[in-house]
Design a protein around this motif. Structure first.
Motif, PDB file in Angstrom:
ATOM      1  N   ALA A 244      -9.598  31.242  -6.182  1.00  0.00           N
ATOM      2  CA  ALA A 244      -8.216  31.376  -5.724  1.00  0.00           C
ATOM      3  C   ALA A 244      -7.341  30.406  -6.494  1.00  0.00           C
ATOM      4  O   ALA A 244      -7.797  29.323  -6.883  1.00  0.00           O
ATOM      5  N   GLU A 245      -6.098  30.813  -6.739  1.00  0.00           N
ATOM      6  CA  GLU A 245      -5.106  29.890  -7.287  1.00  0.00           C
ATOM      7  C   GLU A 245      -4.361  29.284  -6.112  1.00  0.00           C
ATOM      8  O   GLU A 245      -3.756  29.999  -5.312  1.00  0.00           O
ATOM      9  N   VAL A 246      -4.393  27.975  -6.007  1.00  0.00           N
ATOM     10  CA  VAL A 246      -3.884  27.316  -4.806  1.00  0.00           C
ATOM     11  C   VAL A 246      -2.900  26.202  -5.193  1.00  0.00           C
ATOM     12  O   VAL A 246      -3.030  25.567  -6.240  1.00  0.00           O
ATOM     13  N   PRO A 247      -1.892  25.950  -4.351  1.00  0.00           N
ATOM     14  CA  PRO A 247      -1.021  24.787  -4.570  1.00  0.00           C
ATOM     15  C   PRO A 247      -1.779  23.514  -4.211  1.00  0.00           C
ATOM     16  O   PRO A 247      -2.757  23.538  -3.451  1.00  0.00           O
ATOM     17  N   PHE A 248      -1.306  22.394  -4.736  1.00  0.00           N
ATOM     18  CA  PHE A 248      -2.005  21.140  -4.482  1.00  0.00           C
ATOM     19  C   PHE A 248      -0.994  19.994  -4.402  1.00  0.00           C
ATOM     20  O   PHE A 248       0.119  20.068  -4.924  1.00  0.00           O
ATOM     21  N   VAL A 249      -1.418  18.934  -3.716  1.00  0.00           N
ATOM     22  CA  VAL A 249      -0.639  17.708  -3.578  1.00  0.00           C
ATOM     23  C   VAL A 249      -1.450  16.573  -4.187  1.00  0.00           C
ATOM     24  O   VAL A 249      -2.635  16.423  -3.883  1.00  0.00           O
ATOM     25  N   LEU A 250      -0.814  15.781  -5.050  1.00  0.00           N
ATOM     26  CA  LEU A 250      -1.452  14.608  -5.621  1.00  0.00           C
ATOM     27  C   LEU A 250      -1.023  13.371  -4.827  1.00  0.00           C
ATOM     28  O   LEU A 250       0.165  13.184  -4.572  1.00  0.00           O
TER      29      LEU A 250
ATOM     30  N   ALA B 291       0.848  -1.191   0.000  1.00  0.00           N
ATOM     31  CA  ALA B 291       0.000   0.000   0.000  1.00  0.00           C
ATOM     32  C   ALA B 291       0.883   1.241   0.000  1.00  0.00           C
ATOM     33  O   ALA B 291       1.715   1.411   0.888  1.00  0.00           O
ATOM     34  N   ILE B 292       0.686   2.103  -0.989  1.00  0.00           N
ATOM     35  CA  ILE B 292       1.531   3.294  -1.150  1.00  0.00           C
ATOM     36  C   ILE B 292       0.644   4.482  -1.524  1.00  0.00           C
ATOM     37  O   ILE B 292      -0.271   4.352  -2.341  1.00  0.00           O
ATOM     38  N   ARG B 293       0.934   5.615  -0.932  1.00  0.00           N
ATOM     39  CA  ARG B 293       0.334   6.874  -1.388  1.00  0.00           C
ATOM     40  C   ARG B 293       1.388   7.978  -1.232  1.00  0.00           C
ATOM     41  O   ARG B 293       1.651   8.449  -0.133  1.00  0.00           O
ATOM     42  N   PRO B 294       2.011   8.371  -2.328  1.00  0.00           N
ATOM     43  CA  PRO B 294       3.018   9.426  -2.231  1.00  0.00           C
ATOM     44  C   PRO B 294       2.372  10.794  -2.084  1.00  0.00           C
ATOM     45  O   PRO B 294       1.162  10.959  -2.302  1.00  0.00           O
ATOM     46  N   ASP B 295       3.164  11.755  -1.699  1.00  0.00           N
ATOM     47  CA  ASP B 295       2.778  13.166  -1.767  1.00  0.00           C
ATOM     48  C   ASP B 295       3.581  13.770  -2.917  1.00  0.00           C
ATOM     49  O   ASP B 295       4.813  13.874  -2.836  1.00  0.00           O
ATOM     50  N   ILE B 296       2.883  14.153  -3.987  1.00  0.00           N
ATOM     51  CA  ILE B 296       3.533  14.654  -5.202  1.00  0.00           C
ATOM     52  C   ILE B 296       3.138  16.101  -5.429  1.00  0.00           C
ATOM     53  O   ILE B 296       1.947  16.428  -5.513  1.00  0.00           O
ATOM     54  N   LEU B 297       4.132  16.964  -5.508  1.00  0.00           N
ATOM     55  CA  LEU B 297       3.923  18.347  -5.948  1.00  0.00           C
ATOM     56  C   LEU B 297       4.345  18.451  -7.402  1.00  0.00           C
ATOM     57  O   LEU B 297       5.316  17.817  -7.829  1.00  0.00           O
ATOM     58  N   MET B 298       3.611  19.239  -8.165  1.00  0.00           N
ATOM     59  CA  MET B 298       3.998  19.512  -9.549  1.00  0.00           C
ATOM     60  C   MET B 298       4.803  20.808  -9.567  1.00  0.00           C
ATOM     61  O   MET B 298       4.366  21.827  -9.035  1.00  0.00           O
ATOM     62  N   GLU B 299       5.988  20.749 -10.158  1.00  0.00           N
ATOM     63  CA  GLU B 299       6.848  21.923 -10.258  1.00  0.00           C
ATOM     64  C   GLU B 299       7.205  22.117 -11.730  1.00  0.00           C
ATOM     65  O   GLU B 299       7.925  21.301 -12.303  1.00  0.00           O
ATOM     66  N   ARG B 300       6.639  23.177 -12.335  1.00  0.00           N
ATOM     67  CA  ARG B 300       6.794  23.423 -13.774  1.00  0.00           C
ATOM     68  C   ARG B 300       6.416  22.171 -14.577  1.00  0.00           C
ATOM     69  O   ARG B 300       7.064  21.788 -15.536  1.00  0.00           O
TER      70      ARG B 300
END
Length: 436
Positions: free
Chosen positions: A389-395, A96-105
Motif C-alpha cells: 500500500a502507498e501510505v502517508p507518514f509522519v516523521l 526535549a522536542i519531537r515534531p510531527d512533520i509531513l512531507m508535502e511535495r
C-alpha cells in the motif's frame, strides 16, 4: 529526502522483528523501515530547532513566566497540577522536542511541535532501527542500489539519558548517583504495559543507559509516591533526587502520588524532567501565534514560516471557516495529543464541520497538508499474508538539548483513515540512514 528501505530477505522474518515492540506489533506490521540520508537527518534537526525557537519567541512576546503563559493560552489551570508558575520562559524549556512533520511535495511541513519529556516512541524508534539494521546485515543487504552502507541514527534513548543527566546538574545525587524514579502511571499507557512488571522489563534498556550516566533510575507506581516530614519525595520509602515524568499530568486521575509529587516540587526538594512548563509550548495555539506575528519577523524567519509551518489560526467562533471552505482546513484541539479530536474538513459533511467548530473554543484551524505517500509492504499479523500500500507518514525526529537523534515514524496501514495518530490505527516505524 526519504524513501523506502530495501526489501528484507523474507517477509516472515521481517514481521518477527517487531515482536514486543509496543505500538508496532499490531494487526498490520510494516516489513521495512524508511531510508533517510545523513544530510536529510541533519536538515530535519536544523529545521526543528528553528521552528522551536520561533514558537518560544512567540510565547515570550506574550508572557514572561509559565503562569503568564498558561493564562495567555487559556488552558484550564487544573490541567497543570505540577506547574511552577514562576518558571521563566527561556531556552532551557527546549530540552526535549519531537515534531510531527509531513512531507508535502518533498518539503517538510511542521503540523505539530511536541515539546516535553513525555514523548512517546523513544524506545520504539531505537528498537525498530537496530533490529532492521541487524536483519539486513545478517542477510548481506548493506546498501540500497548504489548507496553506501546502512546505519542507524544516534540512539534516542542514549540522547535522552545524557539530557536528563545534564538537566539534573553535577550536584544532584553526588557520590552514589542520582536516584531517579520513573513512575508507572495508569492512564495513557499502551495496554501491554499496564502490568508493573512488564513496564519495568520494557524500561530495562532505559535504566542501563541511565546507569552509564551516573543515575540509578527505577520504576515505581505513581500512586505509591509519598512525602517525608521535610517534603522530600519517597518511592517505596526511599528518598529520590529526581523524577522522570513520562505522563501528561491532566490525563492522570487525582491521587496521593500526584499530590506528593506536587508537594515535593513546590518545596523544591526534587527535580523533574521535564518541568510541566514545557508542555505549554506544545499547545497548538503557539503555532497560531507564530502566524499572527509573521509580519513582524525578519525576512528569513518569514520565509521559513511560509515554507514549513502550515497556516494556523485560533478557531474562535467569530473566525470559523465556512462549511464551503472546510476541505482546505483541519480542526484540532489546541492541547490534544495522539490525534484525538482531529477533524479533517474534507472527510466530514458541512453539518459535522459546524458541529465540530461549536464543540469547544480552545481549538486551532490549520491549512490541510497534502502528504506525500510512501510505498510500504505490510504483514497481516493474523494470517501472515503480505499486502502492499502507498501510505502517508509522519516523521518525528527526537531532539534532546537541540541535537537530533532517532526518528519515530508513524504511517497508515492498508485501509486506515487519514488521521495519523496513535489512537487512529497508525503504526510505529523508524528510519535507517543511507548514503547521500
Amino acid at each position: 529526502m526519504i524513501t523506502t528501505a530495501p526489501a528484507p530477505a523474507r517477509d516472515d522474518l521481517a514481521a518477527a522483528l517487531l515482536d514486543g515492540v509496543h505500538g508496532a506489533d499490531g494487526p498490520w506490521r510494516p516489513l521495512r523501515p524508511l531510508l533517510l540520508s545523513p544530510s536529510g537527518h541533519a536538515r530535519l534537526g536544523e529545521l526543528t530547532v528553528r521552528a522551536a525557537r520561533l514558537v518560544l519567541a512567540a510565547c515570550r512576546r506574550r508572557a514572561r513566566t509559565a503562569g503568564e503563559l498558561l493564562t495567555a493560552l487559556g488552558s484550564p489551570p487544573e490541567h497543570f497540577p505540577l506547574l511552577d508558575r514562576e518558571q521563566p520562559l527561556d531556552e532551557r524549556l527546549l530540552e526535549a522536542i519531537r515534531p510531527d512533520i509531513l512531507m508535502e511535495r518533498g518539503v517538510p511541513r511542521f503540523v505539530e511541535l511536541n515539546v516535553d519529556g513525555a514523548l512517546g516512541g523513544v524506545q520504539q524508534s531505537d528498537l525498530i532501527a537496530t533490529r532492521f539494521l541487524g536483519h539486513y546485515a545478517l542477510h548481506g543487504i548493506h546498501g540500497h542500489g548504489r548507496r553506501p552502507g546502512l546505519s542507524a541514527p544516534p540512539s534516542a534513548v542514549e540522547a535522552r539519558a545524557r539530557a536528563v543527566r545534564a538537566f539534573l546538574g553535577p550536584r544532584t545525587g553526588a557520590g552514589a548517583g542520582a536516584a531517579v524514579v520513573y513512575p508507572h502511571f495508569g492512564v495513557g499507557l499502551l495496554p501491554a504495559l499496564k502490568d508493573p512488571e512488564r513496564f519495568a522489563d520494557w524500561l530495562a534498556p532505559v535504566f542501563r543507559h541511565a546507569r552509564r550516566h551516573g543515575m540509578e533510575m527505577f520504576a515505581h507506581p505513581l500512586d505509591g509516591l509519598a512525602n517525608d516530614r521535610d517534603g522530600r519525595l519517597l518511592a517505596g520509602g526511599r528518598a529520590v533526587d529526581a523524577v522522570f515524568r513520562p505522563f501528561v499530568s491532566h490525563g492522570q486521575p487525582a491521587g496521593p502520588g500526584l499530590t506528593a509529587l506536587a508537594r515535593a516540587l513546590a518545596a523544591r526538594t526534587v527535580r523533574m524532567f521535564t518541568p510541566e512548563a514545557t508542555m505549554l509550548l506544545t499547545n497548538k495555539r503557539t503555532l497560531a501565534w507564530v502566524w499572527d506575528d509573521v509580519d513582524e519577523l525578519d525576512a528569513q524567519e518569514r520565509e521559513f514560516v511560509h515554507a514549513h509551518i502550515p497556516r494556523t489560526r485560533c478557531a474562535e467562533r467569530a473566525a470559523a471557516v465556512p462549511p464551503a471552505d472546510r476541505a482546505d482546513w483541519v480542526l484540532k484541539p489546541a492541547d490534544g495529543f495522539g490525534g484525538s479530536g482531529v477533524v479533517i474538513g474534507s472527510a466530514v459533511s458541512a453539518e459535522q464541520w459546524q458541529a465540530a467548530l461549536r464543540r469547544a473554543p480552545l481549538q486551532v484551524l490549520q491549512r490541510r497538508v497534502d502528504p506525500d505517500p510512501v510505498p510500504m509492504r505490510f504483514a497481516d499479523a493474523a494470517t501472515g499474508e503480505s499486502a502492499d500500500a502507498e501510505v502517508p507518514f509522519v516523521l518525528g525526529p527526537f531532539l534532546y538539548r537541540l541535537r537530533p537523534s532517532g526518528v519515530l515514524v508513524r504511517h497508515g496501514t492498508p485501509g486506515s483513515g487519514p488521521v495519523l495518530g496513535a489512537h487512529q490505527g497508525a503504526v510505529m516505524n523508524s528510519v535507517l540512514l543511507a548514503g547521500e
